[in-house]
Scaffold this motif. Structure first.
Motif, PDB file in Angstrom:
ATOM      1  N   SER A   1      15.197  59.921  67.775  1.00 19.74           N
ATOM      2  CA  SER A   1      15.950  58.669  67.974  1.00 19.74           C
ATOM      3  C   SER A   1      17.289  58.890  68.686  1.00 19.74           C
ATOM      4  N   LYS A   2      17.358  59.928  69.508  1.00 18.42           N
ATOM      5  CA  LYS A   2      18.592  60.180  70.255  1.00 18.42           C
ATOM      6  C   LYS A   2      18.747  59.138  71.357  1.00 18.42           C
ATOM      7  N   ILE A   3      19.942  58.520  71.389  1.00 19.99           N
ATOM      8  CA  ILE A   3      20.226  57.500  72.394  1.00 19.99           C
ATOM      9  C   ILE A   3      20.411  58.159  73.757  1.00 19.99           C
ATOM     10  N   GLU A   4      19.646  57.692  74.754  1.00 21.61           N
ATOM     11  CA  GLU A   4      19.781  58.213  76.117  1.00 21.61           C
ATOM     12  C   GLU A   4      20.080  57.056  77.061  1.00 21.61           C
ATOM     13  N   ASN A   5      20.989  57.278  77.994  1.00 22.02           N
ATOM     14  CA  ASN A   5      21.313  56.239  78.963  1.00 22.02           C
ATOM     15  C   ASN A   5      20.086  55.841  79.771  1.00 22.02           C
ATOM     16  N   ALA A   6      19.882  54.559  79.927  1.00 28.12           N
ATOM     17  CA  ALA A   6      18.845  54.036  80.811  1.00 28.12           C
ATOM     18  C   ALA A   6      19.568  53.266  81.923  1.00 28.12           C
ATOM     19  N   LEU A   7      19.723  51.944  81.776  1.00 27.57           N
ATOM     20  CA  LEU A   7      20.473  51.192  82.789  1.00 27.57           C
ATOM     21  C   LEU A   7      21.982  51.294  82.585  1.00 27.57           C
ATOM     22  N   ALA A   8      22.406  51.720  81.404  1.00 28.93           N
ATOM     23  CA  ALA A   8      23.843  51.958  81.185  1.00 28.93           C
ATOM     24  C   ALA A   8      24.183  53.362  81.666  1.00 28.93           C
ATOM     25  N   THR A   9      25.215  53.477  82.474  1.00 27.19           N
ATOM     26  CA  THR A   9      25.671  54.809  82.895  1.00 27.19           C
ATOM     27  C   THR A   9      26.908  55.236  82.122  1.00 27.19           C
ATOM     28  N   HIS A  10      27.638  54.247  81.573  1.00 27.48           N
ATOM     29  CA  HIS A  10      28.848  54.533  80.807  1.00 27.48           C
ATOM     30  C   HIS A  10      29.078  53.408  79.808  1.00 27.48           C
ATOM     31  N   THR A  11      29.496  53.777  78.586  1.00 26.89           N
ATOM     32  CA  THR A  11      29.737  52.785  77.538  1.00 26.89           C
ATOM     33  C   THR A  11      31.082  53.054  76.884  1.00 26.89           C
TER      34      THR A  11
ATOM     35  N   VAL B   1       5.052  61.500  60.774  1.00 33.90           N
ATOM     36  CA  VAL B   1       5.427  60.870  59.499  1.00 33.90           C
ATOM     37  C   VAL B   1       6.886  60.439  59.540  1.00 33.90           C
ATOM     38  N   GLY B   2       7.181  59.257  59.028  1.00 38.41           N
ATOM     39  CA  GLY B   2       8.562  58.783  58.937  1.00 38.41           C
ATOM     40  C   GLY B   2       8.700  57.355  59.423  1.00 38.41           C
ATOM     41  N   GLY B   3       9.629  56.631  58.796  1.00 37.12           N
ATOM     42  CA  GLY B   3       9.927  55.282  59.276  1.00 37.12           C
ATOM     43  C   GLY B   3       9.103  54.175  58.660  1.00 37.12           C
TER      44      GLY B   3
ATOM     45  N   PHE C   1      13.617  60.436  58.751  1.00 39.49           N
ATOM     46  CA  PHE C   1      14.041  59.143  59.305  1.00 39.49           C
ATOM     47  C   PHE C   1      15.488  59.179  59.760  1.00 39.49           C
ATOM     48  N   VAL C   2      16.390  59.558  58.855  1.00 36.99           N
ATOM     49  CA  VAL C   2      17.826  59.606  59.164  1.00 36.99           C
ATOM     50  C   VAL C   2      18.421  60.858  58.536  1.00 36.99           C
ATOM     51  N   GLN C   3      19.414  61.457  59.233  1.00 33.89           N
ATOM     52  CA  GLN C   3      20.066  62.666  58.724  1.00 33.89           C
ATOM     53  C   GLN C   3      21.518  62.394  58.336  1.00 33.89           C
ATOM     54  N   ASN C   4      22.009  63.177  57.377  1.00 32.38           N
ATOM     55  CA  ASN C   4      23.420  63.165  56.994  1.00 32.38           C
ATOM     56  C   ASN C   4      24.259  63.532  58.217  1.00 32.38           C
ATOM     57  N   PRO C   5      25.281  62.697  58.591  1.00 28.85           N
ATOM     58  CA  PRO C   5      26.077  62.967  59.793  1.00 28.85           C
ATOM     59  C   PRO C   5      26.731  64.354  59.806  1.00 28.85           C
ATOM     60  N   LYS C   6      27.081  64.853  58.621  1.00 28.37           N
ATOM     61  CA  LYS C   6      27.761  66.161  58.554  1.00 28.37           C
ATOM     62  C   LYS C   6      26.796  67.316  58.336  1.00 28.37           C
ATOM     63  N   THR C   7      25.983  67.220  57.297  1.00 24.89           N
ATOM     64  CA  THR C   7      25.154  68.368  56.904  1.00 24.89           C
ATOM     65  C   THR C   7      23.789  68.398  57.584  1.00 24.89           C
ATOM     66  N   LYS C   8      23.389  67.275  58.173  1.00 27.95           N
ATOM     67  CA  LYS C   8      22.069  67.117  58.804  1.00 27.95           C
ATOM     68  C   LYS C   8      20.921  67.133  57.791  1.00 27.95           C
ATOM     69  N   ALA C   9      21.258  66.998  56.492  1.00 23.78           N
ATOM     70  CA  ALA C   9      20.213  66.894  55.462  1.00 23.78           C
ATOM     71  C   ALA C   9      19.472  65.564  55.617  1.00 23.78           C
TER      72      ALA C   9
ATOM     73  N   ALA D   1      16.356  53.259  63.469  1.00 20.59           N
ATOM     74  CA  ALA D   1      16.522  54.429  62.600  1.00 20.59           C
ATOM     75  C   ALA D   1      17.861  54.412  61.865  1.00 20.59           C
ATOM     76  N   ASP D   2      17.943  53.567  60.853  1.00 22.70           N
ATOM     77  CA  ASP D   2      19.119  53.510  59.998  1.00 22.70           C
ATOM     78  C   ASP D   2      18.648  53.076  58.606  1.00 22.70           C
ATOM     79  N   PRO D   3      19.157  53.710  57.526  1.00 25.83           N
ATOM     80  CA  PRO D   3      18.691  53.363  56.178  1.00 25.83           C
ATOM     81  C   PRO D   3      18.843  51.893  55.830  1.00 25.83           C
ATOM     82  N   ILE D   4      19.807  51.209  56.444  1.00 30.46           N
ATOM     83  CA  ILE D   4      20.043  49.799  56.131  1.00 30.46           C
ATOM     84  C   ILE D   4      18.811  48.959  56.427  1.00 30.46           C
ATOM     85  N   ASN D   5      17.974  49.429  57.383  1.00 32.84           N
ATOM     86  CA  ASN D   5      16.790  48.658  57.748  1.00 32.84           C
ATOM     87  C   ASN D   5      15.776  48.603  56.606  1.00 32.84           C
ATOM     88  N   PHE D   6      15.801  49.596  55.732  1.00 36.42           N
ATOM     89  CA  PHE D   6      15.028  49.549  54.494  1.00 36.42           C
ATOM     90  C   PHE D   6      15.819  48.857  53.387  1.00 36.42           C
ATOM     91  N   LEU D   7      17.051  49.337  53.179  1.00 41.80           N
ATOM     92  CA  LEU D   7      17.799  48.947  51.988  1.00 41.80           C
ATOM     93  C   LEU D   7      18.218  47.480  51.969  1.00 41.80           C
TER      94      LEU D   7
END
Length: 514
Positions: free
Chosen positions: A46-56, A257-259, A312-320, A417-423
């Motif tokens: 779920s890594k965001i990659e530029n498509a029509l946006a070149t800068h944000t 598996v996931g999601g 599905f989603v990883q901890n921003p710091k530990t990647k758990a 890909a964000d836990p809020i979509n389930f919770l």
């Protein structure tokens, strides 16, 4: 690479719409993701990659997004794609008259709610085009996962001249649509079971599109699909049930598996027994989820760690993995001895010696297998009788929504890909919270993640971890199993991008070797 870059794929249903404002099921959305493009695409994980946006650029308060668009993308008729095409598309989707199935994803955009209620014109939506290649979006509140949403077809641009030209017929056939993505679509007349995606010569990144075409055909039966694969008429085919075990060691076996989650909702509004915590916990702990996944279904499904799926989603710091951070063993464990103790406590508290419950589910073979297993497990609790009611999917959804059930097997596949979509599903009053579970602490944690800590990734993550723990400690739902997508792929097909949420199937970079 092979000389012939043709990929042969199957789906279980035909396309229902090629209008990205109204498309709302996976076959149509996958076709749109391949034939159109928005500001971003999803890479691996779920890594965001530029498509029509070149800068944000994003303002410090998280409320204003300014996108610089590439200037070399065109519609399939050669006209340039501009910021105005996004403004037109988003206003059209936000307009309640369009009745867009995924309009709710626009909720954080300024004035969207008022527009949906008919109190404001769609022209007041928080999106503008100051110039051809500048798009500005204003939010009413921070949306931490906003960039993930922008890779979803509902947020893609639309060519106003094409929509105007075809009117209500727009998107009803491959000839009555406009494409700006890696491929163009042809051969779909609105109802037929075959269509083709062809490499788009006007696409800005065509040098990285290797396939010349992708042929799709509708194949309803996994056994038919497997036969076509073995005859080399398909390059990929889904596997189900015993096919999975038979082909696990095949060179082309792939498992994703996931999601997504299959779970049990318990009617805590109208069923006295299910309002009792010990009874809900007993029902969960009497079910061996691992055996259900690996011995009963045997289709690659796995046992859950909680309501939010693994991978599905990883901890921003530990990647758990989020599911590991939020794991509450008692919420998903198989513990028949403890289950019977809890059951006895619960019955005593409600003053009953016997309970009869009806278990509602779909009428597919897999659903029937699942409900029969659950009935067998549940009735190990003394004094419990469980009746099964397998009905068509539409009936199950209608009965769930109206609260006409005791226990219902429900499913959820994440849109992003964000836990809020389930919770968020289990917040008090959410239209999908059909069981009526309600917890003030849970609601406060969800709210904090969307307000106070919306712009603090680690604190927000912790809010969501804590919310999941509250949900599982109180057995608001009973997670049953994580479905898996299991497929056979021709070993010489490479470059496929799969993701657990949103647009899970990415064909742009696929190529075939000799």
């Amino acid at each position: 690479m092979a000389t012939d870059q043709t990929l042969n794929l199957s789906t279980t249903e035909t396309i229902s719409s090629l209008d990205n404002s109204s498309a709302s099921e996976s076959v149509s959305l996958t076709a749109l993701y391949s034939t159109n493009e928005g500001l971003y695409r999803l890479g691996n994980n779920s890594k965001i990659e530029n498509a029509l946006a070149t800068h944000t650029t994003v303002s410090k308060d998280g409320l204003k997004y300014t996108f610089t668009l590439r200037q070399n993308d065109k519609w399939n008729d050669g006209q340039p794609v501009t910021a105005k095409d996004f403004v037109y598309s988003w206003r059209r989707t936000a307009n309640p008259k369009t009745a867009a199935g995924y309009a709710y994803l626009f909720e954080g955009i300024k004035n969207f709610d008022a527009i949906q209620k008919g109190k404001m014109s769609p022209s007041k939506l928080g999106v503008s085009a100051p110039s051809k290649n500048k798009l500005v979006v204003t939010l009413s509140e921070p949306v931490p996962y906003f960039k993930l949403l922008l890779a979803f077809p509902t947020f893609f641009p639309e060519q106003q001249s094409a929509v105007t030209k075809y009117g209500k017929q727009y998107g009803t056939t491959s000839a009555k649509t406009a494409n700006n993505g890696p491929f163009t679509v042809s051969g779909w007349n609105g109802t037929n079971n075959t269509w083709t995606l062809k490499k788009n010569s006007n696409y800005w990144d065509k040098k990285h599109v290797h396939l010349s075409k992708i042929n799709f055909q509708v194949v309803k039966s996994p056994s038919t699909g497997l036969n076509l694969y073995n005859q080399k008429k398909l390059d990929v085919t889904p596997l189900s049930g015993t096919q999975v075990a038979n082909y696990t060691n095949n060179a082309g076996f792939s498992k994703f598996v996931g999601g997504s989650m299959m779970y049990l909702q318990l009617n805590q509004k109208h069923v006295k027994a299910l309002k009792n915590l010990q009874i809900r916990q007993a029902l969960s702990q009497i079910v061996n989820k691992n055996a259900l996944a690996t011995k009963v279904l045997r289709d690659g499904s796995t046992a859950p760690k909680g309501f939010v799926s693994t991978n599905f989603v990883q901890n921003p710091k530990t990647k758990a993995d989020f599911a590991s951070d939020a794991y509450v063993k008692a919420g998903v464990a198989y513990n028949p001895t403890q289950a019977k103790k809890l059951w006895a406590q619960g019955l005593k508290q409600i003053g009953q010696k016997k309970v009869t419950l009806t278990l509602l589910s779909d009428d597919t073979d897999q659903a029937k297998t699942t409900t029969q297993y659950l009935q067998d497990q549940f009735e190990k609790l003394p004094g419990l009788t469980v009746n099964i009611d397998n009905v068509p999917n539409k009936n199950r959804l209608a009965r769930s929504a109206s609260g006409n059930f005791d226990l219902v097997v429900s499913s959820w596949g994440a849109d992003f890909a964000d836990p809020i979509n389930f919770l968020s599903l289990e917040e008090t009053g959410n239209s999908t919270n059909n069981g009526g579970w309600s917890n003030k602490t849970y609601d406060q944690l969800i709210k904090a993640s969307q307000t106070t800590n919306a712009n603090n990734p680690q604190k927000r993550y912790q809010n969501l971890v804590d919310a999941e723990k509250v949900l599982m400690q109180n057995q608001g739902v009973i997670p049953l199993y994580q479905p898996a997508t299991t497929e056979l792929w021709r070993p010489n097909v490479h470059g496929y991008v799969w993701n657990p949420a949103g647009m899970s199937r990415g064909y742009k970079s696929v190529y075939i070797t000799k």
